[in-house]
Design a protein around this motif. Structure first.
Motif, PDB file in Angstrom:
ATOM      1  N   GLY A  26       0.816  -1.220   0.000  1.00  0.00           N
ATOM      2  CA  GLY A  26       0.000   0.000   0.000  1.00  0.00           C
ATOM      3  C   GLY A  26       0.839   1.255   0.000  1.00  0.00           C
ATOM      4  O   GLY A  26       0.628   2.158   0.807  1.00  0.00           O
ATOM      5  N   GLN A  27       1.815   1.334  -0.897  1.00  0.00           N
ATOM      6  CA  GLN A  27       2.769   2.443  -0.903  1.00  0.00           C
ATOM      7  C   GLN A  27       2.219   3.668  -1.635  1.00  0.00           C
ATOM      8  O   GLN A  27       2.125   3.702  -2.853  1.00  0.00           O
ATOM      9  CB  GLN A  27       4.090   1.979  -1.514  1.00  0.00           C
ATOM     10  N   ASN A  28       1.858   4.675  -0.833  1.00  0.00           N
ATOM     11  CA  ASN A  28       1.390   5.961  -1.348  1.00  0.00           C
ATOM     12  C   ASN A  28       2.120   7.033  -0.559  1.00  0.00           C
ATOM     13  O   ASN A  28       1.985   7.101   0.665  1.00  0.00           O
ATOM     14  CB  ASN A  28      -0.122   6.111  -1.181  1.00  0.00           C
ATOM     15  N   PHE A  29       2.905   7.856  -1.224  1.00  0.00           N
ATOM     16  CA  PHE A  29       3.800   8.782  -0.540  1.00  0.00           C
ATOM     17  C   PHE A  29       3.185  10.180  -0.430  1.00  0.00           C
ATOM     18  O   PHE A  29       2.661  10.727  -1.402  1.00  0.00           O
ATOM     19  CB  PHE A  29       5.144   8.839  -1.267  1.00  0.00           C
ATOM     20  N   TYR A 125      -2.299   0.646   5.237  1.00  0.00           N
ATOM     21  CA  TYR A 125      -3.720   0.576   5.532  1.00  0.00           C
ATOM     22  C   TYR A 125      -4.233  -0.849   5.720  1.00  0.00           C
ATOM     23  O   TYR A 125      -5.202  -1.076   6.441  1.00  0.00           O
ATOM     24  CB  TYR A 125      -4.536   1.269   4.428  1.00  0.00           C
ATOM     25  N   TYR A 126      -3.560  -1.818   5.102  1.00  0.00           N
ATOM     26  CA  TYR A 126      -4.064  -3.196   5.162  1.00  0.00           C
ATOM     27  C   TYR A 126      -3.837  -3.846   6.523  1.00  0.00           C
ATOM     28  O   TYR A 126      -4.434  -4.888   6.817  1.00  0.00           O
ATOM     29  CB  TYR A 126      -3.444  -4.041   4.039  1.00  0.00           C
ATOM     30  N   ILE A 127      -2.988  -3.256   7.353  1.00  0.00           N
ATOM     31  CA  ILE A 127      -2.759  -3.834   8.686  1.00  0.00           C
ATOM     32  C   ILE A 127      -2.818  -2.756   9.776  1.00  0.00           C
ATOM     33  O   ILE A 127      -2.166  -2.865  10.812  1.00  0.00           O
ATOM     34  CB  ILE A 127      -1.415  -4.596   8.782  1.00  0.00           C
ATOM     35  N   ILE A 146       0.359   9.192  16.604  1.00  0.00           N
ATOM     36  CA  ILE A 146      -0.185  10.045  15.548  1.00  0.00           C
ATOM     37  C   ILE A 146       0.002   9.303  14.237  1.00  0.00           C
ATOM     38  O   ILE A 146       1.142   9.119  13.787  1.00  0.00           O
ATOM     39  CB  ILE A 146       0.536  11.400  15.464  1.00  0.00           C
ATOM     40  N   VAL A 147      -1.087   8.866  13.628  1.00  0.00           N
ATOM     41  CA  VAL A 147      -0.955   8.023  12.437  1.00  0.00           C
ATOM     42  C   VAL A 147      -1.945   8.401  11.342  1.00  0.00           C
ATOM     43  O   VAL A 147      -3.062   8.828  11.618  1.00  0.00           O
ATOM     44  CB  VAL A 147      -1.131   6.523  12.783  1.00  0.00           C
ATOM     45  N   MET A 148      -1.489   8.235  10.108  1.00  0.00           N
ATOM     46  CA  MET A 148      -2.356   8.365   8.949  1.00  0.00           C
ATOM     47  C   MET A 148      -3.001   7.016   8.698  1.00  0.00           C
ATOM     48  O   MET A 148      -2.318   5.995   8.608  1.00  0.00           O
ATOM     49  CB  MET A 148      -1.530   8.775   7.724  1.00  0.00           C
ATOM     50  N   VAL A 149      -4.323   7.010   8.579  1.00  0.00           N
ATOM     51  CA  VAL A 149      -5.062   5.768   8.340  1.00  0.00           C
ATOM     52  C   VAL A 149      -6.163   6.032   7.314  1.00  0.00           C
ATOM     53  O   VAL A 149      -6.442   7.180   6.957  1.00  0.00           O
ATOM     54  CB  VAL A 149      -5.695   5.209   9.642  1.00  0.00           C
ATOM     55  N   GLN A 150      -6.791   4.984   6.848  1.00  0.00           N
ATOM     56  CA  GLN A 150      -7.937   5.125   5.959  1.00  0.00           C
ATOM     57  C   GLN A 150      -9.054   5.865   6.699  1.00  0.00           C
ATOM     58  O   GLN A 150      -9.295   5.620   7.880  1.00  0.00           O
ATOM     59  CB  GLN A 150      -8.415   3.748   5.500  1.00  0.00           C
ATOM     60  N   ASN A 195      -7.015   4.789  -3.597  1.00  0.00           N
ATOM     61  CA  ASN A 195      -8.421   4.703  -3.999  1.00  0.00           C
ATOM     62  C   ASN A 195      -9.376   5.148  -2.897  1.00  0.00           C
ATOM     63  O   ASN A 195     -10.594   5.143  -3.098  1.00  0.00           O
ATOM     64  CB  ASN A 195      -8.759   3.264  -4.408  1.00  0.00           C
ATOM     65  N   VAL A 196      -8.821   5.507  -1.739  1.00  0.00           N
ATOM     66  CA  VAL A 196      -9.655   5.890  -0.594  1.00  0.00           C
ATOM     67  C   VAL A 196      -9.162   7.212  -0.021  1.00  0.00           C
ATOM     68  O   VAL A 196      -8.026   7.632  -0.256  1.00  0.00           O
ATOM     69  CB  VAL A 196      -9.607   4.808   0.513  1.00  0.00           C
ATOM     70  N   ASN A 197     -10.032   7.882   0.734  1.00  0.00           N
ATOM     71  CA  ASN A 197      -9.627   9.069   1.470  1.00  0.00           C
ATOM     72  C   ASN A 197      -8.962   8.641   2.778  1.00  0.00           C
ATOM     73  O   ASN A 197      -9.164   7.516   3.264  1.00  0.00           O
ATOM     74  CB  ASN A 197     -10.824   9.973   1.751  1.00  0.00           C
ATOM     75  N   SER A 198      -8.196   9.537   3.335  1.00  0.00           N
ATOM     76  CA  SER A 198      -7.416   9.218   4.533  1.00  0.00           C
ATOM     77  C   SER A 198      -7.685  10.232   5.638  1.00  0.00           C
ATOM     78  O   SER A 198      -8.347  11.256   5.413  1.00  0.00           O
ATOM     79  CB  SER A 198      -5.921   9.210   4.197  1.00  0.00           C
TER      80      SER A 198
END
Length: 282
Positions: A26-29, A125-127, A146-150, A195-198
């Motif tokens: 899930g690599q999105n920079f 996001y997958y884990i 502090i984390v970025m998640v779906q 493909n999703v917002n975060s």
């Protein structure tokens, strides 16, 4: 040094190194400096803080963390990213890099001498949920996460009783930390676009849990049971998951001042704690 968390900076890094995106990770920079600033401000990093960064990628967030923290310990599972991170940050005295799976690492050994630890990360996001729960259950001295998640996951984590997003993960995390959404992050803030917002969420960990428990494991069993069949009443879900007859469960609910026909999604962690403590006595 060129700012990595921009479209230009990310393109430069990706053009310079022989790196291929791996969908399984899930690599999105991140390429949005405004979002990056919100993450750093929420983390409130000082020169006494040790930062655990999970999934640094090409270093979009790492670069900023190194400017503020006493040290940054970055854990990256993708070995093809290690040369990039080494090249960019290997000369920093406060940078450590571990090529491993965060879910397989012994964090007790790695962080045992640290007194103030903050987790700041753009999580895979997958884990997401397994990582967050592993961190919370580790008994390490984390101050905040502090984390970025779906976005969908963020909404569930911060949800309150009685709302549509409230579930077992909401109640479980509420035992360990206060939660809030720091920022909503649109798809165009990343390269490539997901493909999703975060969303960026903050978990401020309690020094002492907000409820007193006779049996912690039982408390989490009660939460899991309450949401195992969302359409059923708390009376029926407890009867289906515990070896206690319905008449006894009715007595427990009466003592807890909880109506037998309510559903688990309406109960707070205080309600779950009272139930668990009364069941423990049986």
């Amino acid at each position: 040094m060129m700012k990595i968390a921009t479209a230009e900076g990310t393109k430069t890094i990706l053009a310079k190194y022989p790196f291929m995106m791996k969908k399984k990770y899930g690599q999105n920079f991140l390429i949005d400096s405004h979002v990056l600033s919100k993450i750093i401000n929420a983390a409130n990093i000082t020169k006494t803080d040790s930062i655990l960064e999970i999934g640094p990628g090409i270093g979009s967030l790492t670069q900023e963390l190194l400017e503020h923290a006493n040290e940054v310990i970055a854990v990256e599972i993708d070995k093809s990213l290690i040369p990039i991170l080494d090249d960019q940050f290997g000369h920093f005295e406060n940078f450590s890099l571990i090529n491993d799976d965060i879910l397989k690492l012994n964090l007790q050994d790695i962080l045992k001498d640290k007194s103030s630890i903050k987790v700041v990360a753009n999580l895979p996001y997958y884990i997401t949920t397994p990582i967050i729960m592993d961190l919370l259950e580790s008994n390490l001295p984390f101050v905040s996460i502090i984390v970025m998640v779906q976005k969908e996951v963020a909404d569930r984590i911060v949800a309150k009783p009685g709302t549509k997003d409230y579930g077992s993960i909401s109640a479980s995390i509420a035992y360990y930390a206060q939660t809030r959404i720091v920022a909503n992050v649109p798809q165009h803030s990343f390269m490539p676009r997901p493909n999703v917002n975060s969303a960026v969420i903050e978990l401020s960990l309690y020094k002492n849990p907000p409820v007193t428990l006779k049996n912690k494991e039982l408390f989490f069993r009660v939460i899991k049971a309450a949401f195992s069949q969302r359409r059923k009443t708390i009376l029926n879900t407890l009867a289906n998951n515990f070896d206690i007859d319905k008449s006894s469960i009715k007595e427990i609910l009466d003592l807890a001042n909880i109506a037998e026909n309510v559903r688990g999604e309406t109960l707070s962690i205080m309600n779950f704690a009272v139930l668990a403590n009364l069941i423990a006595e049986r």
